[in-house]
Design an enzyme around this catalytic site. Structure first.
Site, PDB file in Angstrom:
ATOM      1  N   PHE A 127       0.840  -1.185   0.000  1.00 20.06           N
ATOM      2  CA  PHE A 127       0.000   0.000   0.000  1.00 20.06           C
ATOM      3  C   PHE A 127       0.881   1.242   0.000  1.00 20.06           C
ATOM      4  CE2 PHE A 127      -3.588  -2.535   0.428  1.00 20.06           C
ATOM      5  CZ  PHE A 127      -4.741  -1.777   0.546  1.00 20.06           C
TER       6      PHE A 127
ATOM      7  N   CYS B  73      -6.335  15.080   0.346  1.00 16.21           N
ATOM      8  CA  CYS B  73      -7.601  14.696  -0.278  1.00 16.21           C
ATOM      9  C   CYS B  73      -8.346  15.956  -0.674  1.00 16.21           C
ATOM     10  CB  CYS B  73      -8.445  13.862   0.689  1.00 16.21           C
ATOM     11  SG  CYS B  73     -10.007  13.263  -0.023  1.00 16.21           S
TER      12      CYS B  73
ATOM     13  N   CYS C 143     -16.885  14.637   2.553  1.00 11.75           N
ATOM     14  CA  CYS C 143     -16.895  13.273   3.097  1.00 11.75           C
ATOM     15  C   CYS C 143     -16.604  13.349   4.585  1.00 11.75           C
ATOM     16  CB  CYS C 143     -15.846  12.415   2.386  1.00 11.75           C
ATOM     17  SG  CYS C 143     -15.753  10.735   3.042  1.00 11.75           S
TER      18      CYS C 143
ATOM     19  N   CYS D 163     -14.832   9.436   6.707  1.00  5.98           N
ATOM     20  CA  CYS D 163     -13.535   8.826   6.424  1.00  5.98           C
ATOM     21  C   CYS D 163     -12.871   8.355   7.721  1.00  5.98           C
ATOM     22  CB  CYS D 163     -12.631   9.830   5.710  1.00  5.98           C
ATOM     23  SG  CYS D 163     -11.006   9.162   5.289  1.00  5.98           S
ATOM     24  N   ASP D 164     -12.301   7.139   7.691  1.00  6.87           N
ATOM     25  CA  ASP D 164     -11.667   6.571   8.881  1.00  6.87           C
ATOM     26  C   ASP D 164     -10.155   6.394   8.699  1.00  6.87           C
ATOM     27  OD1 ASP D 164     -11.627   4.543   7.029  1.00  6.87           O
ATOM     28  OD2 ASP D 164     -12.736   3.092   8.249  1.00  6.87           O
ATOM     29  N   THR D 165      -9.564   7.156   7.769  1.00  5.89           N
ATOM     30  CA  THR D 165      -8.163   6.983   7.419  1.00  5.89           C
ATOM     31  C   THR D 165      -7.359   8.240   7.744  1.00  5.89           C
ATOM     32  OG1 THR D 165      -8.773   5.504   5.616  1.00  5.89           O
ATOM     33  CG2 THR D 165      -6.564   6.439   5.552  1.00  5.89           C
TER      34      THR D 165
ATOM     35  N   GLU E   3      -7.422   3.205  -5.418  1.00 10.95           N
ATOM     36  CA  GLU E   3      -8.664   3.412  -4.684  1.00 10.95           C
ATOM     37  C   GLU E   3      -8.937   4.904  -4.655  1.00 10.95           C
ATOM     38  OE1 GLU E   3      -8.317   1.529  -0.872  1.00 10.95           O
ATOM     39  OE2 GLU E   3      -8.430  -0.480  -1.745  1.00 10.95           O
TER      40      GLU E   3
ATOM     41  N   HIS F 171      -9.497  -6.394   7.169  1.00 10.95           N
ATOM     42  CA  HIS F 171      -8.242  -6.014   7.829  1.00 10.95           C
ATOM     43  C   HIS F 171      -8.498  -5.544   9.257  1.00 10.95           C
ATOM     44  CE1 HIS F 171      -9.944  -2.535   5.769  1.00 10.95           C
ATOM     45  NE2 HIS F 171      -9.276  -1.735   6.569  1.00 10.95           N
TER      46      HIS F 171
END
Length: 211
Positions: A26, A32, A47, A50-52, A117, A205
Site C-alpha cells: 500500500f 484529499c 466526506c 472517512c476513517d483513514t 482506490e 483487515h
C-alpha cells in the site's frame, strides 16, 4: 520538479473489495480533495465518515519523493514474496491528485500491477490495472467506469440505484463503519440479497487487526 507527498508505505493483505486477501504494497498518498483530514474540519467536509489518517508525511516510509523511480524503488523494496503477482495499491487520501504517467511506468517496470482506490472525482491516467471507485455523496462523479465500484452504505444522497447503470465490472456494497456498524451491516446484507448485482464487501483487515 514533480514530487510525491506520501503518508505511508507498507506491505499487507488487501482488506476489502474484490481484491480482498491479496498481498499488496500500500502506498498511501497525503491529501484529499473532499476533506482536509483534520478533525476540526470534519463537520464541514464533503466526506465526513472517512476513517483513514492521510494527513502529513509522518507514517512508515512517509515523506516527499522527488522522482517516480525513487518512489517505485521504495514500493518494490517492501515486497517480500516471489516476483510473480506483484501488486501495489495507490490510495489516500485521494491518489489521483498525484498519480501520473511517470509513476505508472516506473511501477510497471518493476513488475507491479497497479490498483487505485479513488473517490472518482478526478479522471485516471491510462495504464492503471485495477480502478476501484468509491463515490461520496455531494461530490461530482467524474470517473464513471472502471473495474470496481465500491459504495460505502448507507449514504444519504448516494443510493446504490444511482450507480448501478455505470460501466463497472463489479459492484461492491460496504457497510459504513462507526457506532452504527452492526445495523449498517445488516442493512447492506439485506440490500445485497434483494439486489444481487451488488456483492458485500467487509473490512477484513480490521477484523484481522492488520493495516
Amino acid at each position: 520538479m514533480v514530487s510525491y507527498a506520501v503518508k505511508e508505505i507498507f506491505l499487507t493483505l488487501q482488506g476489502e473489495g474484490a481484491q480482498a486477501g491479496r498481498v499488496a504494497v500500500f502506498c498511501r498518498f497525503s491529501g484529499c480533495n473532499l476533506w482536509s483530514g483534520r478533525e476540526e474540519d470534519r463537520e464541514h467536509a464533503i466526506c465526513r465518515f472517512c476513517d483513514t489518517d492521510f494527513v502529513g508525511l509522518d507514517g512508515t516510509l512517509g515523506g516527499r519523493y522527488a522522482t517516480a523511480d525513487e518512489l517505485a524503488d521504495t514500493v518494490a523494496a517492501q515486497w517480500t514474496g516471489a516476483d510473480a503477482n506483484r501488486y501495489t495499491v495507490l490510495t489516500g487520501g485521494e491518489p489521483l491528485l498525484q498519480l501520473d504517467a511517470a509513476l505508472i511506468d516506473a511501477l510497471h517496470a518493476r513488475g507491479f500491477a497497479i490498483g487505485v482506490e479513488t473517490n472518482g472525482t478526478i479522471d485516471s491516467p491510462p495504464g492503471v490495472d485495477w480502478i476501484c471507485v468509491s463515490p461520496k455523496a455531494g461530490a461530482e462523479l467524474v470517473l464513471r467506469k472502471g473495474h470496481e465500484l465500491k459504495l460505502v452504505y448507507p449514504q444519504a444522497g448516494a443510493s446504490p440505484e444511482a450507480f448501478e447503470g455505470l460501466a463497472f465490472e463489479r459492484f461492491s456494497l460496504q457497510p459504513m463503519d462507526g457506532p452504527d456498524a452492526v445495523e449498517n451491516t445488516a442493512r447492506a446484507v439485506d440490500y445485497c440479497l434483494r439486489h444481487p448485482q451488488w456483492r458485500l464487501s467487509l473490512q477484513t483487515h480490521k477484523t484481522l487487526g492488520i493495516r
